[in-house]
Enzyme design. Structure first.
Site, PDB file in Angstrom:
ATOM      1  N   HIS A 241      -2.559  -1.434   2.461  1.00 40.90           N
ATOM      2  CA  HIS A 241      -3.073  -2.778   2.129  1.00 40.90           C
ATOM      3  C   HIS A 241      -1.936  -3.645   1.141  1.00 40.90           C
ATOM      4  CE1 HIS A 241      -4.170  -2.349  -2.345  1.00 40.90           C
ATOM      5  NE2 HIS A 241      -4.388  -1.026  -1.932  1.00 40.90           N
ATOM      6  N   CYS A 242      -1.731  -4.591   1.161  1.00 41.02           N
ATOM      7  CA  CYS A 242      -0.998  -5.503   0.106  1.00 41.02           C
ATOM      8  C   CYS A 242      -2.224  -6.150  -0.776  1.00 41.02           C
ATOM      9  CB  CYS A 242       0.238  -6.302   0.631  1.00 41.02           C
ATOM     10  SG  CYS A 242      -0.293  -7.225   2.013  1.00 41.02           S
TER      11      CYS A 242
END
Length: 342
Positions: free
Chosen positions: A95-96
């Site tokens: 994830h970012c």
């Protein structure tokens, strides 16, 4: 399941996932999902540069700059994820911040290089949104343990946990004992954001069908703040206040804050409450410290905190207040609390 996973699909089953956070080191330090590993696509400086180009020039130019920066890092990124492949059957999820271009790019690279990776829909932002929803509609029944400074509330909670009660130690999560003296002897505090994340994860390990015990705290535990929704519920929950002999409380306070003794730290803590102590008590406490009379200084601090606690009790709903006397022994206090549950 495709190449993405929604946050609600993994809540409650974190052990099945190895979370890879590809945000910059600064973003990760400010707050991250507990257990996540940081394999950043950009450094803090590189992220700032791409963001500036996005704002001042165009998204297209920012995208090209991102490609230019990340192109030379592909081998390093592939090497960085290798230790996390096939960890006890865990799946890798990336994830970012929003689950956008950064995590998409790294996901593609990992999958292309032979490391199967999923992507968290909505990224870290979705996790934080889920956290806020949880605390604003907390499904747990809370019991709050109160008592004057030195009553041994933390030790009582641990004794109750050993008897099968669900307990969350807020002060341990905050690395702070909750008073002006609370940082003494404790590790560096997490950010408020990280404190919330750790607290959320702890709640997720609890059974919603059973009560949870928390210690009575201020809204702020040092520099960490209790989430608004949880705080509101704490203030309307049943408060069990234990009565402990003052000399025993004084002994405990001395043990908490003077082993080992650091007179300058103690002076600094008294400075924080100088105005509330009043000039005479403040000067007397500082003189006592300089003369090595730690008990005398601690007695002054106890007097101040006892008044503050009695003021708080006066504002608590009387139908939610349960007083438990003769709780000088920790295990006796735990037994009495369990017998007094309503």
């Amino acid at each position: 399941m495709g190449d993405t996973v929604a946050i609600r699909e993994i809540i409650g089953d974190w052990s099945a996932w190895q979370i890879i956070d590809v945000r910059s080191p600064g973003e990760f330090a400010a707050g991250h999902i507990p257990g996540a590993v940081n394999i950043p696509l950009f450094t803090d400086e590189e992220r700032a540069r791409v963001g500036t180009i996005y704002t001042q020039n165009s998204p297209e130019e920012a995208f090209k700059e991102g490609l230019q920066i990340s192109g030379g890092k592909m081998n390093d990124l592939v090497e960085a994820v290798q230790p996390y492949r096939n960890l006890s059957g865990k799946e890798i999820i990336i994830h970012c911040w929003r689950g956008g271009k950064r995590s998409q790019a790294v996901q593609w690279l990992f999958n292309f290089s032979g490391t199967r990776a999923f992507r968290l829909e909505g990224g870290y932002k979705a996790y934080r949104s889920e956290l806020q929803t949880f605390f604003n509609a907390n499904p747990f029944t809370l019991n709050i343990l109160g008592g004057c400074t030195g009553a041994g509330k933390t030790e009582v909670l641990h004794a109750m946990a050993s008897k099968g009660e669900q307990v969350i130690d807020l002060e341990k999560l905050a690395n702070h004992r909750g008073s002006a003296f609370g940082a003494i002897g404790e590790p560096q505090q997490p950010t408020t954001e990280q404190f919330e994340n750790n607290l959320f994860q702890t709640f997720l390990t609890m059974d919603p069908a059973k009560e949870v015990w928390l210690e009575n705290e201020s809204k702020s535990i040092g520099k960490a703040h209790i989430p608004d929704g949880l705080w509101d519920q704490m203030r309307t929950s049943r408060l069990y206040t234990i009565e402990v002999d003052r000399e025993i409380r004084l002994d405990r306070a001395l043990k908490y804050y003077s082993e080992p003794v650091d007179i300058e730290l103690l002076k600094s803590s008294f400075n924080r409450i100088a105005k509330r102590l009043g000039g005479l008590d403040y000067q007397t406490s500082i003189k006592a410290l300089e003369e090595g009379d730690l008990r005398g200084a601690a007695s002054i601090a106890l007097k101040y905190y006892d008044k503050a606690y009695q003021f708080q009790l006066a504002s608590w709903p009387t139908d939610k207040l349960v007083r438990i006397d003769q709780c000088d022994d920790v295990h006796t206090a735990a037994d009495k609390l369990l017998l007094s549950k309503i």
